[in-house]
Design a protein around this motif. Structure first.
Motif, short mmCIF file in Angstrom:
data_model
loop_
_atom_site.label_atom_id
_atom_site.label_comp_id
_atom_site.label_asym_id
_atom_site.label_seq_id
_atom_site.Cartn_x
_atom_site.Cartn_y
_atom_site.Cartn_z
N ASP A 8 -5.18 -3.20 -10.18
CA ASP A 8 -4.61 -3.16 -11.66
C ASP A 8 -2.94 -3.05 -11.58
O ASP A 8 -2.08 -3.66 -12.66
N GLN A 9 -2.09 -1.82 -11.04
CA GLN A 9 -0.88 -1.54 -11.51
C GLN A 9 0.09 -1.73 -10.45
O GLN A 9 -0.39 -1.59 -9.30
N TYR A 10 0.81 -1.92 -10.18
CA TYR A 10 2.16 -2.43 -9.55
C TYR A 10 2.57 -1.43 -8.25
O TYR A 10 2.27 -1.38 -7.26
N ALA A 11 2.41 -0.46 -9.29
CA ALA A 11 2.43 0.93 -8.46
C ALA A 11 1.26 1.75 -7.33
O ALA A 11 1.90 1.58 -6.51
N ASP A 12 0.68 1.39 -8.15
CA ASP A 12 -0.09 1.04 -6.84
C ASP A 12 -0.63 0.37 -5.78
O ASP A 12 -1.09 0.49 -4.51
N TYR A 31 1.94 -1.25 -4.44
CA TYR A 31 2.82 -0.65 -3.34
C TYR A 31 2.35 0.54 -2.62
O TYR A 31 3.12 0.99 -1.62
N ASN A 32 2.36 1.36 -3.37
CA ASN A 32 1.33 2.82 -2.70
C ASN A 32 0.93 2.25 -1.66
O ASN A 32 0.30 2.42 -0.78
N ASN A 45 13.64 0.57 -0.09
CA ASN A 45 12.80 1.16 0.25
C ASN A 45 12.49 0.39 1.82
O ASN A 45 12.43 0.21 2.68
N LYS A 46 12.64 1.38 2.97
CA LYS A 46 13.42 1.41 3.93
C LYS A 46 12.38 1.70 5.11
O LYS A 46 11.37 1.84 4.82
N GLY A 47 12.54 0.90 5.96
CA GLY A 47 11.45 0.38 6.64
C GLY A 47 10.29 -1.03 6.64
O GLY A 47 9.92 -1.28 6.91
N PHE A 48 10.73 -1.78 5.64
CA PHE A 48 10.17 -3.19 4.51
C PHE A 48 11.17 -4.30 4.60
O PHE A 48 12.45 -4.03 4.42
#
Length: 277
Positions: A174-178, A180-181, A205-208
């Motif tokens: 539902d959420q963008y934060a979720d 990305y996590n 965000n290093k590594g992506f």
């Protein structure tokens, strides 16, 4: 007498139903331009977790590209602004149910959405992007076959992959934060949303890496109002044209997006001035 009582009961029921319908209809009426001005406040729906477009900073203040524009709308209307946080899937709903006057939430214009809300002239252009871990960078959509792609519900990414790539397993949040996590935690092989956002996220965000920088059609981003709110829509369209004369959205880009993108993006590839592509 029983027949008369029955008729009276029916008339009472019909009247009650009519009253209920009238109440629902009134509750869903949009606030026209003059009512917003008279109230002294415009209510705008934005993201609270989608930097650099709409987010809440460490001081609890709304910031971002869409918010910068929202602040200018309020200033030129001569009113205060109230921001209402929303998630991707509720961008249409908050307008239909009259919870906000305007939605400014990185809102991609689509024919399906245009059936339910009225879009103003665009102020940005965008395509889809795909970000993935450096150790297994996705550079072609064919590589996603049989893999898990993270998406946010109610986005153009969801609609695109469901229509064009049913072979890709979608994990929805539902959420963008979720979302990305979930990518950070390894609960999916990649994440897809607007290329403007994944490019910004990967830079911080290093590594992506954004292995796919442009996928699907080139779309536009625009503000939206409740269907039929012609006075507010006309004002927004006229305002967009006026802002174009001063290159407002290039200023917006410089203040909110340039610190994130640096030299990795050309503002002319993203910004729309005066509503003209």
């Amino acid at each position: 007498m029983p027949a008369i009582k029955n008729i009276a009961f029916r008339l009472t029921a019909v009247a009650a139903l009519a009253g209920a319908v009238l109440t629902v209809s009134t509750a869903a009426d949009a606030r026209p331009l003059d009512e917003i001005r008279a109230s002294g406040e415009v209510i705008i729906g934005v993201f609270s977790d989608k930097a650099p477009f709409g987010y809440v900073d460490s001081n609890g203040h709304y910031q971002g590209y869409d918010v910068y524009y929202g602040n200018r709308i309020a200033k030129d209307l001569g009113v205060k602004v109230k921001y209402v946080p929303l998630d991707p899937a509720s961008r249409v709903e908050v307008l239909v149910t009259d919870k906000v006057d305007i939605t400014l939430a990185n809102f991609t214009v689509t024919p399906e959405r245009a059936e339910k809300v009225d879009f103003a002239l665009p102020y940005m252009k965008v395509a889809l992007g795909v970000v993935s871990p450096d150790g297994a960078v996705i550079t072609d959509v064919k590589q996603l076959a049989g893999k898990t792609l993270i998406i946010a519900k109610g986005t153009t990414a969801e609609a695109y992959f469901e229509k064009h790539h049913p072979e890709v397993k979608l994990k929805k949040y539902d959420q963008y934060a979720d979302a990305y996590n979930a990518l950070l935690d390894g609960r999916g092989d990649a994440f897809s949303t607007d290329n403007t956002e994944v490019l910004a996220w990967a830079l911080s965000n290093k590594g992506f890496t954004v292995g796919i920088t442009s996928l699907g059609d080139l779309d536009t981003i625009a503000g939206a109002v409740q269907k039929g709110n012609s006075s507010l829509l006309k004002w927004l369209n006229d305002h967009i044209v006026e802002l174009g004369r001063e290159q407002f959205f290039h200023k917006d880009y410089k203040e909110t997006l340039l610190p994130v993108y640096g030299n990795s993006a050309n503002p002319d590839d993203l910004v729309v001035e005066g509503g003209k592509l």
